[in-house]
Design a protein around this motif. Sequence first.
Motif, PDB file in Angstrom:
ATOM      1  N   ASP A 298       0.818  -1.207   0.000  1.00 34.81           N
ATOM      2  CA  ASP A 298       0.000   0.000   0.000  1.00 34.81           C
ATOM      3  C   ASP A 298       0.863   1.273   0.000  1.00 34.81           C
ATOM      4  O   ASP A 298       0.897   2.027   0.974  1.00 34.81           O
ATOM      5  CB  ASP A 298      -0.941  -0.008   1.205  1.00 34.81           C
ATOM      6  CG  ASP A 298      -2.057   1.021   1.055  1.00 34.81           C
ATOM      7  OD1 ASP A 298      -2.267   1.531  -0.061  1.00 34.81           O
ATOM      8  OD2 ASP A 298      -2.708   1.321   2.071  1.00 34.81           O
ATOM      9  N   VAL A 299       1.541   1.487  -1.098  1.00 33.89           N
ATOM     10  CA  VAL A 299       2.435   2.647  -1.247  1.00 33.89           C
ATOM     11  C   VAL A 299       1.648   3.817  -1.848  1.00 33.89           C
ATOM     12  O   VAL A 299       0.985   3.666  -2.870  1.00 33.89           O
ATOM     13  CB  VAL A 299       3.631   2.282  -2.147  1.00 33.89           C
ATOM     14  CG1 VAL A 299       4.478   3.515  -2.442  1.00 33.89           C
ATOM     15  CG2 VAL A 299       4.467   1.192  -1.490  1.00 33.89           C
ATOM     16  N   TYR A 300       1.739   4.971  -1.197  1.00 33.92           N
ATOM     17  CA  TYR A 300       1.018   6.168  -1.651  1.00 33.92           C
ATOM     18  C   TYR A 300       2.011   7.330  -1.615  1.00 33.92           C
ATOM     19  O   TYR A 300       2.427   7.772  -0.547  1.00 33.92           O
ATOM     20  CB  TYR A 300      -0.177   6.433  -0.744  1.00 33.92           C
ATOM     21  CG  TYR A 300      -1.118   7.503  -1.239  1.00 33.92           C
ATOM     22  CD1 TYR A 300      -1.771   7.381  -2.461  1.00 33.92           C
ATOM     23  CD2 TYR A 300      -1.380   8.633  -0.465  1.00 33.92           C
ATOM     24  CE1 TYR A 300      -2.661   8.355  -2.902  1.00 33.92           C
ATOM     25  CE2 TYR A 300      -2.263   9.602  -0.897  1.00 33.92           C
ATOM     26  CZ  TYR A 300      -2.913   9.468  -2.109  1.00 33.92           C
ATOM     27  OH  TYR A 300      -3.786  10.433  -2.550  1.00 33.92           O
TER      28      TYR A 300
ATOM     29  N   ASN B 211      -0.703  12.652  -6.670  1.00 34.72           N
ATOM     30  CA  ASN B 211      -0.552  11.496  -5.797  1.00 34.72           C
ATOM     31  C   ASN B 211      -0.770  10.227  -6.617  1.00 34.72           C
ATOM     32  O   ASN B 211      -1.576  10.220  -7.551  1.00 34.72           O
ATOM     33  CB  ASN B 211      -1.577  11.547  -4.661  1.00 34.72           C
ATOM     34  CG  ASN B 211      -1.373  12.754  -3.764  1.00 34.72           C
ATOM     35  OD1 ASN B 211      -0.252  13.064  -3.376  1.00 34.72           O
ATOM     36  ND2 ASN B 211      -2.462  13.434  -3.435  1.00 34.72           N
ATOM     37  N   PHE B 212      -0.056   9.177  -6.276  1.00 35.77           N
ATOM     38  CA  PHE B 212      -0.297   7.903  -6.944  1.00 35.77           C
ATOM     39  C   PHE B 212      -0.155   6.777  -5.937  1.00 35.77           C
ATOM     40  O   PHE B 212       0.611   6.866  -4.986  1.00 35.77           O
ATOM     41  CB  PHE B 212       0.650   7.698  -8.136  1.00 35.77           C
ATOM     42  CG  PHE B 212       2.114   7.626  -7.797  1.00 35.77           C
ATOM     43  CD1 PHE B 212       2.765   6.403  -7.745  1.00 35.77           C
ATOM     44  CD2 PHE B 212       2.862   8.772  -7.553  1.00 35.77           C
ATOM     45  CE1 PHE B 212       4.122   6.321  -7.451  1.00 35.77           C
ATOM     46  CE2 PHE B 212       4.219   8.708  -7.265  1.00 35.77           C
ATOM     47  CZ  PHE B 212       4.850   7.477  -7.215  1.00 35.77           C
ATOM     48  N   GLN B 213      -0.945   5.733  -6.172  1.00 37.64           N
ATOM     49  CA  GLN B 213      -1.022   4.620  -5.241  1.00 37.64           C
ATOM     50  C   GLN B 213      -0.631   3.320  -5.928  1.00 37.64           C
ATOM     51  O   GLN B 213      -0.994   3.082  -7.075  1.00 37.64           O
ATOM     52  CB  GLN B 213      -2.445   4.512  -4.692  1.00 37.64           C
ATOM     53  CG  GLN B 213      -2.624   3.488  -3.601  1.00 37.64           C
ATOM     54  CD  GLN B 213      -4.044   3.491  -3.044  1.00 37.64           C
ATOM     55  OE1 GLN B 213      -4.961   3.990  -3.674  1.00 37.64           O
ATOM     56  NE2 GLN B 213      -4.216   2.929  -1.865  1.00 37.64           N
ATOM     57  N   ILE B 214       0.104   2.488  -5.211  1.00 40.32           N
ATOM     58  CA  ILE B 214       0.555   1.197  -5.724  1.00 40.32           C
ATOM     59  C   ILE B 214       0.230   0.143  -4.682  1.00 40.32           C
ATOM     60  O   ILE B 214       0.538   0.319  -3.498  1.00 40.32           O
ATOM     61  CB  ILE B 214       2.069   1.219  -6.028  1.00 40.32           C
ATOM     62  CG1 ILE B 214       2.369   2.212  -7.161  1.00 40.32           C
ATOM     63  CG2 ILE B 214       2.577  -0.173  -6.369  1.00 40.32           C
ATOM     64  CD1 ILE B 214       3.853   2.442  -7.398  1.00 40.32           C
TER      65      ILE B 214
ATOM     66  N   GLN C  43       1.166   4.025 -13.266  1.00 44.93           N
ATOM     67  CA  GLN C  43       1.902   3.947 -12.012  1.00 44.93           C
ATOM     68  C   GLN C  43       3.406   3.952 -12.261  1.00 44.93           C
ATOM     69  O   GLN C  43       4.171   4.593 -11.534  1.00 44.93           O
ATOM     70  CB  GLN C  43       1.495   2.685 -11.249  1.00 44.93           C
ATOM     71  CG  GLN C  43       0.067   2.696 -10.741  1.00 44.93           C
ATOM     72  CD  GLN C  43      -0.367   1.339 -10.224  1.00 44.93           C
ATOM     73  OE1 GLN C  43       0.359   0.345 -10.357  1.00 44.93           O
ATOM     74  NE2 GLN C  43      -1.551   1.276  -9.635  1.00 44.93           N
ATOM     75  N   THR C  44       3.828   3.240 -13.302  1.00 44.19           N
ATOM     76  CA  THR C  44       5.250   3.194 -13.663  1.00 44.19           C
ATOM     77  C   THR C  44       5.755   4.582 -14.029  1.00 44.19           C
ATOM     78  O   THR C  44       6.867   4.980 -13.630  1.00 44.19           O
ATOM     79  CB  THR C  44       5.472   2.225 -14.837  1.00 44.19           C
ATOM     80  OG1 THR C  44       5.017   0.924 -14.468  1.00 44.19           O
ATOM     81  CG2 THR C  44       6.939   2.150 -15.220  1.00 44.19           C
TER      82      THR C  44
ATOM     83  N   ARG D  45       9.752   6.408   4.057  1.00 46.03           N
ATOM     84  CA  ARG D  45       9.732   7.740   4.688  1.00 46.03           C
ATOM     85  C   ARG D  45       8.836   8.715   3.931  1.00 46.03           C
ATOM     86  O   ARG D  45       8.268   9.636   4.528  1.00 46.03           O
ATOM     87  CB  ARG D  45      11.155   8.301   4.778  1.00 46.03           C
ATOM     88  CG  ARG D  45      12.020   7.652   5.836  1.00 46.03           C
ATOM     89  CD  ARG D  45      13.252   8.497   6.135  1.00 46.03           C
ATOM     90  NE  ARG D  45      14.107   8.655   4.970  1.00 46.03           N
ATOM     91  CZ  ARG D  45      15.092   7.834   4.656  1.00 46.03           C
ATOM     92  NH1 ARG D  45      15.337   6.777   5.425  1.00 46.03           N
ATOM     93  NH2 ARG D  45      15.839   8.045   3.597  1.00 46.03           N
ATOM     94  N   GLU D  46       8.700   8.513   2.620  1.00 46.42           N
ATOM     95  CA  GLU D  46       7.924   9.439   1.798  1.00 46.42           C
ATOM     96  C   GLU D  46       6.451   9.020   1.669  1.00 46.42           C
ATOM     97  O   GLU D  46       5.641   9.763   1.121  1.00 46.42           O
ATOM     98  CB  GLU D  46       8.544   9.522   0.394  1.00 46.42           C
ATOM     99  CG  GLU D  46       9.951  10.091   0.360  1.00 46.42           C
ATOM    100  CD  GLU D  46       9.974  11.603   0.494  1.00 46.42           C
ATOM    101  OE1 GLU D  46       9.018  12.250   0.030  1.00 46.42           O
ATOM    102  OE2 GLU D  46      10.952  12.127   1.069  1.00 46.42           O
ATOM    103  N   CYS D  47       6.123   7.841   2.162  1.00 44.34           N
ATOM    104  CA  CYS D  47       4.760   7.330   1.998  1.00 44.34           C
ATOM    105  C   CYS D  47       3.748   8.139   2.801  1.00 44.34           C
ATOM    106  O   CYS D  47       4.013   8.553   3.936  1.00 44.34           O
ATOM    107  CB  CYS D  47       4.686   5.865   2.432  1.00 44.34           C
ATOM    108  SG  CYS D  47       5.093   4.693   1.122  1.00 44.34           S
ATOM    109  N   ARG D  48       2.572   8.335   2.209  1.00 44.64           N
ATOM    110  CA  ARG D  48       1.451   8.967   2.881  1.00 44.64           C
ATOM    111  C   ARG D  48       0.345   7.935   3.063  1.00 44.64           C
ATOM    112  O   ARG D  48       0.456   6.811   2.601  1.00 44.64           O
ATOM    113  CB  ARG D  48       0.936  10.154   2.054  1.00 44.64           C
ATOM    114  CG  ARG D  48       2.018  11.162   1.685  1.00 44.64           C
ATOM    115  CD  ARG D  48       1.440  12.301   0.881  1.00 44.64           C
ATOM    116  NE  ARG D  48       2.455  13.305   0.546  1.00 44.64           N
ATOM    117  CZ  ARG D  48       2.156  14.525   0.124  1.00 44.64           C
ATOM    118  NH1 ARG D  48       0.897  14.886  -0.049  1.00 44.64           N
ATOM    119  NH2 ARG D  48       3.122  15.391  -0.151  1.00 44.64           N
TER     120      ARG D  48
END
Length: 317
Positions: A65-67, A74-77, A129-130, A209-212
Motif C-alpha cells: 500500500d504505497v502512496y 498522488n499515486f497509489q501502488i 503507475q510506472t 519515509r515518503e509514503c502517505r
Amino acid sequence: MRIKFRIIPLPLQKYDAVIPRMPPQFPKLPELKENAKKLSSGYSGELKVDYHLGMLVNSYTILDDVYLHIHGSNFQIDSLVVTNHAIFIVEAKNYKGTITFDTVLKQLIRSDGKIESGFEYPITQVENQTYHLRNWLQHHNLSHIPIFYVVAIADPETVIKVDGNREEIGKVVAHAARIPKMIRDKDDAFAQAGKPKIEDYKIGKLILRECRDFDINVMRHHEITREDLLPGVICSGCGMRGMKRIHGGWLCKKCRQKSHNAHRNDLANYLLLYGSITNKECMWLLGLTSRSTATRILQKSGLVYVKECKCWTKRRK
C-alpha cells in the motif's frame, strides 16, 4: 523483508463506521454499501496477493500500500517489491468468473456467466503507475533503477482469457501464486547478465519515509451531515443500536449482553469521521443525559482536551 504492512484502508474503515448509523431510508445508503463492498473486495484480494509475496521477504524488500506524491500528483501502488536489481510494481486484482484482456481496445471484460461488465484496463493502470514512480525516482536521483510491473489475479479460480496478443499479456499477468517466481526469474536474469546491484533495503526505507496514507472524506464526498447520523451505542453482539447505560457499563436491550467498554468503538469511529468530539456530541452519540458522565468517559478513553476548540481528540504519537 516486509517493511510496510497493509492495514484496512481508511476509506473502508470510514464506510464501516458510518453505514450502521444511517437511517434505512437514507437515499445514498445503497451507494455507501456498494462503495464499501468494492473496497472490501479489493482489500481481500490484496491480502491474498500479500500472502504469496511473503515468499520473497527473505530475499527482497517489500512495501504494501504505497502512496506517494510527485509534481502535484498522488499515486497509489498496491505493493512494491525492491529486488537486488530492480523495482517491481504489483497490482492486485480480485475478479470472479472469467476475465478477458482485449489488447486491441485496451479494455478488461468480466463475465459471471450471465452478465458482462467492463473495467479499467489493468495494463494502462500499471503503466501510469510506472510513469509516476519513474518521475519520483528521478526526483530522488534514482533514475538508474529499472521498473517492471505485474498484475496479480488474486483468485486462483478466475479464468484468464486474452483477445489479441496472448504473449504480451502472459508476460505481465498471472495468478498470484505465480508472481513470486516471475519476479525472482527476472531478477536472476539481471544477476546472470552482470547488472549492477541496488541497495534494496535502503531504497525501501527511502520510499517508506515518503509514503502517505490514502484517505478520502467520506462525509463530504457523499454530502452526509451529522444530522443524518443516528445516535446510540452499538452492541457488538447483535448489532443493535441504543445500548442502555447502567452502573459501570452498558446493557443491550435486545440480546441482554453487558459490556464495560461498548462505547469505545463508537467514539473511535466518530473520531475517525470527524477528528474530534465535544462533550455535547459525546452525550448525543452515546445517548447520555449527564454531562459529567460524558466527561468521565472521554477522560478514561485516553483522549486529550483541547481548550481552543473545547473538544477532545486523540493523543499525538
